[in-house]
Design an enzyme around this catalytic site. Sequence first.
Site, PDB file in Angstrom:
ATOM      1  N   ASP A 227     147.741   5.767 -24.155  1.00 39.78           N
ATOM      2  CA  ASP A 227     147.455   4.317 -24.130  1.00 39.78           C
ATOM      3  C   ASP A 227     148.838   3.453 -24.709  1.00 39.78           C
ATOM      4  O   ASP A 227     149.283   3.023 -25.540  1.00 39.78           O
ATOM      5  CB  ASP A 227     146.536   3.978 -24.915  1.00 39.78           C
ATOM      6  CG  ASP A 227     145.881   2.084 -24.970  1.00 39.78           C
ATOM      7  OD1 ASP A 227     145.692   1.603 -23.593  1.00 39.78           O
ATOM      8  OD2 ASP A 227     146.242   1.204 -25.792  1.00 39.78           O
ATOM      9  N   GLU A 323     147.526   5.360 -17.534  1.00 38.00           N
ATOM     10  CA  GLU A 323     147.340   4.068 -16.236  1.00 38.00           C
ATOM     11  C   GLU A 323     148.180   3.978 -15.537  1.00 38.00           C
ATOM     12  O   GLU A 323     149.850   3.758 -16.339  1.00 38.00           O
ATOM     13  CB  GLU A 323     146.611   3.261 -17.985  1.00 38.00           C
ATOM     14  CG  GLU A 323     145.740   3.142 -18.719  1.00 38.00           C
ATOM     15  CD  GLU A 323     146.056   2.135 -19.575  1.00 38.00           C
ATOM     16  OE1 GLU A 323     144.723   1.776 -19.249  1.00 38.00           O
ATOM     17  OE2 GLU A 323     146.481   1.557 -19.806  1.00 38.00           O
ATOM     18  N   CYS A 377     132.912   1.873 -24.144  1.00 37.25           N
ATOM     19  CA  CYS A 377     132.635   2.119 -25.348  1.00 37.25           C
ATOM     20  C   CYS A 377     132.698   4.024 -25.166  1.00 37.25           C
ATOM     21  O   CYS A 377     132.133   4.798 -24.333  1.00 37.25           O
ATOM     22  CB  CYS A 377     130.926   2.395 -26.480  1.00 37.25           C
ATOM     23  SG  CYS A 377     131.009   2.941 -27.076  1.00 37.25           S
ATOM     24  N   CYS A 380     129.060   5.864 -26.635  1.00 38.81           N
ATOM     25  CA  CYS A 380     127.872   6.012 -25.894  1.00 38.81           C
ATOM     26  C   CYS A 380     128.531   5.848 -23.789  1.00 38.81           C
ATOM     27  O   CYS A 380     126.936   5.826 -23.186  1.00 38.81           O
ATOM     28  CB  CYS A 380     126.849   5.029 -26.297  1.00 38.81           C
ATOM     29  SG  CYS A 380     127.985   3.314 -26.159  1.00 38.81           S
ATOM     30  N   CYS A 396     131.069  -1.505 -30.319  1.00 39.77           N
ATOM     31  CA  CYS A 396     130.013  -1.226 -29.765  1.00 39.77           C
ATOM     32  C   CYS A 396     128.217  -2.511 -29.712  1.00 39.77           C
ATOM     33  O   CYS A 396     128.247  -1.537 -30.976  1.00 39.77           O
ATOM     34  CB  CYS A 396     129.472   0.139 -29.061  1.00 39.77           C
ATOM     35  SG  CYS A 396     128.965   0.282 -27.504  1.00 39.77           S
ATOM     36  N   CYS A 399     125.469   1.031 -29.414  1.00 31.97           N
ATOM     37  CA  CYS A 399     125.736   1.934 -30.569  1.00 31.97           C
ATOM     38  C   CYS A 399     126.517   1.828 -31.981  1.00 31.97           C
ATOM     39  O   CYS A 399     126.445   2.599 -32.187  1.00 31.97           O
ATOM     40  CB  CYS A 399     126.130   3.712 -29.972  1.00 31.97           C
ATOM     41  SG  CYS A 399     127.934   3.059 -29.909  1.00 31.97           S
ATOM     42  N   ASP A 406     142.852   0.338 -29.104  1.00 35.65           N
ATOM     43  CA  ASP A 406     143.874   0.763 -28.458  1.00 35.65           C
ATOM     44  C   ASP A 406     143.145   2.489 -28.624  1.00 35.65           C
ATOM     45  O   ASP A 406     143.333   3.539 -27.769  1.00 35.65           O
ATOM     46  CB  ASP A 406     145.060   1.179 -29.645  1.00 35.65           C
ATOM     47  CG  ASP A 406     145.605  -0.540 -28.722  1.00 35.65           C
ATOM     48  OD1 ASP A 406     145.208  -1.148 -27.978  1.00 35.65           O
ATOM     49  OD2 ASP A 406     146.811  -0.905 -29.533  1.00 35.65           O
TER      50      ASP A 406
END
Length: 485
Positions: A227, A323, A377, A380, A396, A399, A406
Site C-alpha cells: 500500500d 494497486e 475490514c 471480517c 470496524c 467485529c 494503511d
Amino acid sequence: MKKFQPQPGFVVQAFRFALDPNAAQESALRSHCGAARAAYNWAVGWVEASWWQRKAEETYGVFEAELTAWRPWSLPSLRKAFNAAKHTDARFAAWWEENSKEAYSTGLANAAAAFDNYSKSKRGQRKGKRVGAPRFKSKRKTRLACRFTTGTIRVESGGRHVTLPRLGTIRTHEPTVKLLARVKDGRARILSATVRHERGRWFVSFQAEVKRDLERVARPDTAVGIDLGVKTLAVTADSTGEIRTVANPGHYDAARKQLRRASRTVSRRQGPDRRTGRKPSKRWEKANAARNRVHHRVANLREDALHNLTTSVAAEYGTVVVEDLNVAGMLRNRRLARRIADAGFGEIRRQLDYKTRQRHATRLVVADRWYPSSKTCSGCGAVKAKLPLHIRTYACDACGLVIDRDDNAALNLAALAAACSTGTGVAGDRGTPKRVSKPRGADRKTRATRPRRMTETGRAGGATLPQQRQTETRDRTQAEALTLW
C-alpha cells in the site's frame, strides 16, 4: 519493423555509464545530437508538406485523383529521401559529413515512430491519451540524445573507456567492468549505444543481450501486499501477517530550503530574454548550474531509494500485489501533487513489473483501480460506505477491529493474491469470487471534495451538515471474506 527477440535464456538489458569527455569530444557529442534534431525536423516538414499541399489543392477544386500524392513516413522511405536531399539542401550540404550517419538515422527513426503513433492513435489503435501530429523540436528545449546501432561500439579492455562511431574513445566517469566481464565471457552482446545529456552530464547507455539465470526468491510461497502512501512511502503486509513500514525519505522536501536559496540567487542575476534577444550573463549561468545540481541530486537520491525498495521486495516474495493507482489524476490534487510526485508511485510499479517478471519469474498482481482496500475490514470483510482521507485509523463496526488504515489496506491486498488465478489483475481474472452489491460509494476511492463556500459561522467552508457527520454507517459483510492463506 519487426521487434527484436532475444535468444532463450537471454534478456535485453541496459548498462548506463557516466562520461568524462574533453572539450573536443563534448563538441562532437553536441554536434551529433543536433544533427539528430535537424534530421527529425526535416522529416516532419517533408511529410507535412504534402499534407498542406493537398489541403490547398482541395480549396481550388482539384479532384481527389489529381491531388498530390501522400509522402510515406516509413523509416526506409525517409532515409531514401533524406540521402537524396542532403547533398543539395542548404540546411545540410555544408556540414552533414561531419557527423556519423547514425545521428541522422536517429532523427529519422524518431520521426517515423512519431507519425506511426499519431496514425494509430487517430484510428483508435493506440492505448492512452490521444497523440497529436508531430511538431518541430526546439533547439533550446530538446534533450540532447543520439543512438548508434552500427559501427565500432565497444567497451575497452581497460574498463575506463568506451568507443563510439566517429566520436572515438571517450573516458568514463565510472568503471565499466560489470558489462566488460559479461562481454568477455560471452554472456552479453552489445546491440546499440545511446548517448544522452541529462542531469548536468553526459551518459552512454549500452543496450545488450545478456544471459540471465532466474534468481530464486527467498519466500516463493508467500504473497505480499504493498500500500503506497505519502506519509509512509509503502506499507507491506505478507500472507503470514507480518507488516513492515517503509518511511518516505522526502528528498525534495529536505532540499526545498536549499532550492529556495539557489532560486533567489538565480532571480537576482541577468537571465535570458527571448523577447528582446538578451543573452544570460556568466553569473546567471553559474547560479543556474548550482540550482540544477540540487535538482539532480534529489533525482538521484529518489531513484536509488526506489530501486532499493523494489529490489528487496521482488527478491523476497513469490507474489506481489499492488494497486492500479490513477497517478495522473492524483497529481491534479494541488494539496498532494508535490508529495505524490516526489514519492514516485508510477515508477515503483514499473520497476516491480520487470523485476518480478524477468529476474525472478514471480507473479505481479495488479488490484482493480476501484477495489476498496482501505474500506474493507481485514478481519471480517465488512466494507465501509465511506472512509475520508483524514481518518487514519480503521475501526470496524461489525467485529470491532481497530487497526491503522494503511496496515489494513496492505493486509487486504495480500489476501487478494489468493483470489487471483491468472495474475493479470482482479477485474477479469478467472476464479475471482463473484462480486456482490456494495453500498453506494463503497467500491470507489474516497475523493477529496472542495468545501462549500457558505456565510454561516463556524468552520471554514460552513458549518457541518447532518449528512457530513464523521460516524460511518451502512457497513456490510462480504459474502465471501478475503482471508490470508
